[in-house]
Each structure stands twice: as C-alpha cells, then as structure tokens.
Write a protein that holds these residues in place. Sequence first.
Motif, PDB file in Angstrom:
ATOM      1  N   LEU A 148       0.828  -1.204   0.000  1.00 15.21           N
ATOM      2  CA  LEU A 148       0.000   0.000   0.000  1.00 15.21           C
ATOM      3  C   LEU A 148       0.865   1.259   0.000  1.00 15.21           C
ATOM      4  N   ARG A 149       1.936   1.245   0.759  1.00 13.76           N
ATOM      5  CA  ARG A 149       2.840   2.411   0.790  1.00 13.76           C
ATOM      6  C   ARG A 149       3.538   2.593  -0.551  1.00 13.76           C
ATOM      7  N   MET A 150       3.996   1.492  -1.143  1.00 12.81           N
ATOM      8  CA  MET A 150       4.735   1.567  -2.408  1.00 12.81           C
ATOM      9  C   MET A 150       3.866   2.118  -3.531  1.00 12.81           C
ATOM     10  N   THR A 151       2.587   1.822  -3.503  1.00 16.22           N
ATOM     11  CA  THR A 151       1.699   2.210  -4.602  1.00 16.22           C
ATOM     12  C   THR A 151       0.854   3.434  -4.288  1.00 16.22           C
ATOM     13  N   ALA A 152       1.091   4.064  -3.138  1.00 18.51           N
ATOM     14  CA  ALA A 152       0.312   5.251  -2.763  1.00 18.51           C
ATOM     15  C   ALA A 152       0.478   6.349  -3.817  1.00 18.51           C
ATOM     16  N   GLY A 153      -0.622   7.013  -4.143  1.00 19.79           N
ATOM     17  CA  GLY A 153      -0.571   8.104  -5.104  1.00 19.79           C
ATOM     18  C   GLY A 153      -0.585   7.683  -6.551  1.00 19.79           C
ATOM     19  N   THR A 154      -0.699   6.382  -6.827  1.00 16.92           N
ATOM     20  CA  THR A 154      -0.760   5.879  -8.197  1.00 16.92           C
ATOM     21  C   THR A 154      -2.204   5.478  -8.513  1.00 16.92           C
ATOM     22  N   PRO A 155      -2.552   5.360  -9.788  1.00 15.01           N
ATOM     23  CA  PRO A 155      -3.920   4.948 -10.139  1.00 15.01           C
ATOM     24  C   PRO A 155      -4.141   3.442 -10.119  1.00 15.01           C
ATOM     25  N   LEU A 156      -3.186   2.673  -9.569  1.00 14.20           N
ATOM     26  CA  LEU A 156      -3.298   1.215  -9.585  1.00 14.20           C
ATOM     27  C   LEU A 156      -4.593   0.732  -8.936  1.00 14.20           C
ATOM     28  N   ARG A 157      -5.200  -0.292  -9.544  1.00 14.69           N
ATOM     29  CA  ARG A 157      -6.372  -0.970  -8.972  1.00 14.69           C
ATOM     30  C   ARG A 157      -5.889  -2.260  -8.317  1.00 14.69           C
ATOM     31  N   LEU A 158      -5.552  -2.177  -7.052  1.00 13.12           N
ATOM     32  CA  LEU A 158      -4.982  -3.322  -6.343  1.00 13.12           C
ATOM     33  C   LEU A 158      -6.064  -4.288  -5.870  1.00 13.12           C
ATOM     34  N   VAL A 159      -5.723  -5.577  -5.929  1.00 15.58           N
ATOM     35  CA  VAL A 159      -6.521  -6.641  -5.324  1.00 15.58           C
ATOM     36  C   VAL A 159      -5.538  -7.536  -4.578  1.00 15.58           C
ATOM     37  N   ILE A 160      -5.855  -7.878  -3.339  1.00 15.72           N
ATOM     38  CA  ILE A 160      -5.017  -8.773  -2.545  1.00 15.72           C
ATOM     39  C   ILE A 160      -5.563 -10.193  -2.659  1.00 15.72           C
ATOM     40  N   ALA A 161      -4.692 -11.156  -2.946  1.00 17.01           N
ATOM     41  CA  ALA A 161      -5.068 -12.569  -2.968  1.00 17.01           C
ATOM     42  C   ALA A 161      -4.329 -13.281  -1.836  1.00 17.01           C
ATOM     43  N   GLY A 162      -5.033 -14.097  -1.104  1.00 14.76           N
ATOM     44  CA  GLY A 162      -4.449 -14.740   0.084  1.00 14.76           C
ATOM     45  C   GLY A 162      -4.942 -14.000   1.312  1.00 14.76           C
ATOM     46  N   GLY A 163      -4.227 -12.932   1.667  1.00 12.07           N
ATOM     47  CA  GLY A 163      -4.688 -12.008   2.701  1.00 12.07           C
ATOM     48  C   GLY A 163      -4.965 -12.641   4.044  1.00 12.07           C
ATOM     49  N   ALA A 164      -4.155 -13.631   4.441  1.00 15.82           N
ATOM     50  CA  ALA A 164      -4.416 -14.318   5.712  1.00 15.82           C
ATOM     51  C   ALA A 164      -4.404 -13.355   6.895  1.00 15.82           C
ATOM     52  N   GLU A 165      -3.541 -12.335   6.836  1.00 18.07           N
ATOM     53  CA  GLU A 165      -3.467 -11.353   7.925  1.00 18.07           C
ATOM     54  C   GLU A 165      -4.066 -10.005   7.523  1.00 18.07           C
ATOM     55  N   ALA A 166      -4.888  -9.997   6.486  1.00 16.05           N
ATOM     56  CA  ALA A 166      -5.435  -8.738   5.976  1.00 16.05           C
ATOM     57  C   ALA A 166      -6.278  -8.005   7.015  1.00 16.05           C
ATOM     58  N   TRP A 167      -6.905  -8.734   7.924  1.00 14.78           N
ATOM     59  CA  TRP A 167      -7.736  -8.091   8.935  1.00 14.78           C
ATOM     60  C   TRP A 167      -6.948  -7.093   9.773  1.00 14.78           C
ATOM     61  N   LEU A 168      -5.640  -7.282   9.902  1.00 14.64           N
ATOM     62  CA  LEU A 168      -4.810  -6.363  10.692  1.00 14.64           C
ATOM     63  C   LEU A 168      -4.679  -4.986  10.047  1.00 14.64           C
ATOM     64  N   VAL A 169      -4.876  -4.913   8.728  1.00 13.75           N
ATOM     65  CA  VAL A 169      -4.755  -3.631   8.021  1.00 13.75           C
ATOM     66  C   VAL A 169      -6.066  -3.325   7.294  1.00 13.75           C
ATOM     67  N   ARG A 170      -7.169  -3.762   7.846  1.00 17.18           N
ATOM     68  CA  ARG A 170      -8.455  -3.647   7.159  1.00 17.18           C
ATOM     69  C   ARG A 170      -8.871  -2.200   6.911  1.00 17.18           C
ATOM     70  N   ASP A 171      -8.573  -1.305   7.850  1.00 16.77           N
ATOM     71  CA  ASP A 171      -8.963   0.094   7.646  1.00 16.77           C
ATOM     72  C   ASP A 171      -8.198   0.714   6.483  1.00 16.77           C
ATOM     73  N   ALA A 172      -6.918   0.385   6.373  1.00 13.91           N
ATOM     74  CA  ALA A 172      -6.119   0.914   5.255  1.00 13.91           C
ATOM     75  C   ALA A 172      -6.601   0.339   3.930  1.00 13.91           C
ATOM     76  N   LEU A 173      -6.962  -0.935   3.916  1.00 16.51           N
ATOM     77  CA  LEU A 173      -7.483  -1.552   2.692  1.00 16.51           C
ATOM     78  C   LEU A 173      -8.802  -0.908   2.285  1.00 16.51           C
ATOM     79  N   ALA A 174      -9.676  -0.669   3.259  1.00 18.67           N
ATOM     80  CA  ALA A 174     -10.963  -0.042   2.964  1.00 18.67           C
ATOM     81  C   ALA A 174     -10.766   1.372   2.431  1.00 18.67           C
ATOM     82  N   GLN A 175      -9.825   2.115   3.016  1.00 14.71           N
ATOM     83  CA  GLN A 175      -9.580   3.487   2.574  1.00 14.71           C
ATOM     84  C   GLN A 175      -9.090   3.531   1.131  1.00 14.71           C
ATOM     85  N   ARG A 176      -8.265   2.567   0.742  1.00 20.18           N
ATOM     86  CA  ARG A 176      -7.746   2.516  -0.623  1.00 20.18           C
ATOM     87  C   ARG A 176      -8.684   1.763  -1.576  1.00 20.18           C
TER      88      ARG A 176
END
Length: 425
Positions: free
Chosen positions: A260-288
Amino acid sequence: MNALRLSSLLGVALTAGAAQGAGPPSTAGPPCALIRGVTLSDGAGDRVVDVVVRGDRVAAVRILAGGEPEPGCDVIAGAGRVLTAGLVDPYTRLGLVEVDLEAPTVDTDLRAPFQDPSGQIRASVRADLAYNPRSSLIGVTRLEGVTSAISVPSGGVISGRSFWVDLVGARQGTAIQRAPVAMHASLGPRQESRASAFQTIDVALREARDFATRQREWAKNQTPGFLTPRLDLAALLPVAKGELPLVVTVDRASDIEGLLRMTAGTPLRLVIAGGAEAWLVRDALAQRKVAVILDPLTYGPGSFDQLAARPDNAALLHAAGVAVMFSTFSSHGARKLRQLAGNAVRGGLSHAAALDAVTRVPAEVFGLADHGRVAPGAIADLVLWSGDPFELSTRVEGLWIHGRSVPLTSRQTALRDRYRHVPPR
C-alpha cells in the motif's frame, strides 16, 4: 409439460457430452424459460419470485406474478428450491492444469525465452491461449454450482495475465469472456529477499509509466534502456494506468502495508489474494478500496506469513468496508467453493455477504458486472439448488449458463454410471 421434459430442463437426465464432462451446453433448450415460484437468494435477502430467461439473459424477475406463461416459454417448477446466480471462483488453475505431477498437462508457468534472464517478469505471455475448455475438471466443478472462474498463471514475481472463463463450451472462443482480466504478482517468502520482490514490481511499474510517454523516443533509440523488456512494459501499461487490476498474492500484514505504501498516489487498482493477515490492516485496505480474495479455511499458523490468521478474517474485513471474495486457489478443488463460503458464515460473516463474495463481488471487481446477479439484463448463469447452497447436503438440481440448460454430468458421473452395474463373469 411431461416429467421427461422437465427433467431435461433441469439437466438431470441429459447425457450428451458425458464422456468428456466439459462439452457444450444443450442447444435443444427453448429460447424462453419461466422458473416459477422459486426462492431467489442474493445479497438482498430471500424472496419467492418468478424468473424469466430469454436467450442468454434474465428477462424479468417478478414477485409471484402468476398467470399463464408467455407463448413459447417452458415452465420449470421452482417451489421448495433455491435459485442463485452461478458461483464465481476468482483464482483457479482451471483449464491450465489437468494432472499436477504430469508436466505436459500443466500450463501455468509463463516463462519465455525473451523475458528477463531471471524470469521474474512474465507480464506479456498470454495464458488464455493455453486454456483447455475440454478439461475433465470443468464438468466436475460445474456440478457444484460454479459457472465462472478466473484462471491464473504462476511463477516469477510478476506472473502474467489471467482470464475469465464461463465453464461452458468446447471451444476457447465460447468459454473465454475476457482476456486479460487482471495482471498477477506475488510477494512473500522466496529465495530472494522480500525487498527485492517489492523492487521488481516497483521498477517494472515505474518503467511502464515512463514507457507510456516515451515510446516514440524509445523506438528512435533516444532514451536510456529499460530494465524491463519492451513486450512486458507494453503488457504492464494498462496496469500502470489503472485500467487492468493488479492482483498481488500476499498474506503477511507487513507485506500488505508495504504494498500500500509503495503504490500510494498511483492509479493502480490493487486486489489482494491470500490475505491471511489482511484483517490487521483492514482500515487501510478499505480506505484505498482494495478488494481481498481469501480462503476462509486459512486460519492459525499455517506458515510464518500466516501467524495472525483467524477464522473471522472475512467478517472483520467486510465490517470495515472491504470488498471480500472467496477462492479455493485450486483447480481440482474449485468445486468446493460453496463449502468455503459456508465456513465464512460460521466465522461470523452474514449469509448474504458470503453469497455476494462468490457471485456479485468478483464480477464487479473484475469488470463483468453482467455476471453474478439475477436481475433483468444480467447474463443468465443460474443455479437451482435443493436447499441452502452452503449446506453440504444440498444438491444442484438445475444449471444454466448463458441461458442454456447444462447437463449435470462429468467424467466422474460417466464412470459411475458405466461401472455401477458390473455384469457377473
């Protein structure tokens, strides 16, 4: 209507194409069908309706309209049954893998001789050209209500481009609905460091953006050389512009945060696959507005990248506003998709959200919004169930792809029927 006709429409007694298990749908079906008094289940809840299918589209969804069907429409009794959109698995190897340990039947690794020497960037190779619509796995998968899938390449840091298929037809042109549908990359444990994998992705995307504005100068040899091969840069252009999703396979929360930090400010449409620990950064994922594809059965320390995995991962992500999808991440196991959704419900996700995760959400995330819904104008990919689709005891009793009744047969059912009654010696 006689019982034989109804059985045919439900796909129970049809046997055409059984030996291959992946043949085309029946072309003898009517141009119009009325599924009467069925319980429609989707993200809006359950309600009893009449559904009209005309051609390859849903023509109408009516709250128990009753009355006589339109001329030419066959009537299918839906009372006591549940109707959903066809299920979608957004991360499979279907049509690219037949036997895992038999190399000639595995076409997921897209390394080519003109790529970078390390083979880490494979963006330009087209996996869809290797798709086998006659794979025996397709019929097996359809029998459990999966009507669409995304087939994904593997290998390298940037693995290549995936494609969307509807599980129907014996020709690539019939089955493949969009190619490419996404670009795929991978982070996490590997021989080289994580930082080098991040840099590979970062440099390739930066060079693709630069290449987009300097193609003429490059053609005239008026620019410094790029580290990334030209064909791969051209394939990455729509990704860098935000026109094609970039699906990154990653489990560890710190890796997701770094992405998320590396791609900040770019128009990339990111999708995470796997995401076993994604709940730990859920607010950041929702914001982006980053969607997540996960396996609800990934919880507990399956690896050092999954130490914080937990069974309510999907529920926590959904509550935070993250678009959640489910996948088996498999070819042979894709038929178990509905079981994963049921386990997400056990982990706290609502039934409606779990159904959306295997129908509407993947269709919207990957730009095929006419799939994954039962609504006027939507593609008529429909499944008629004997009960709750997330219950193991529930059976598929009818299946339509693009409005055509599909036989409920596979190589497995053909072998069962062939050897069910062995004559005595």
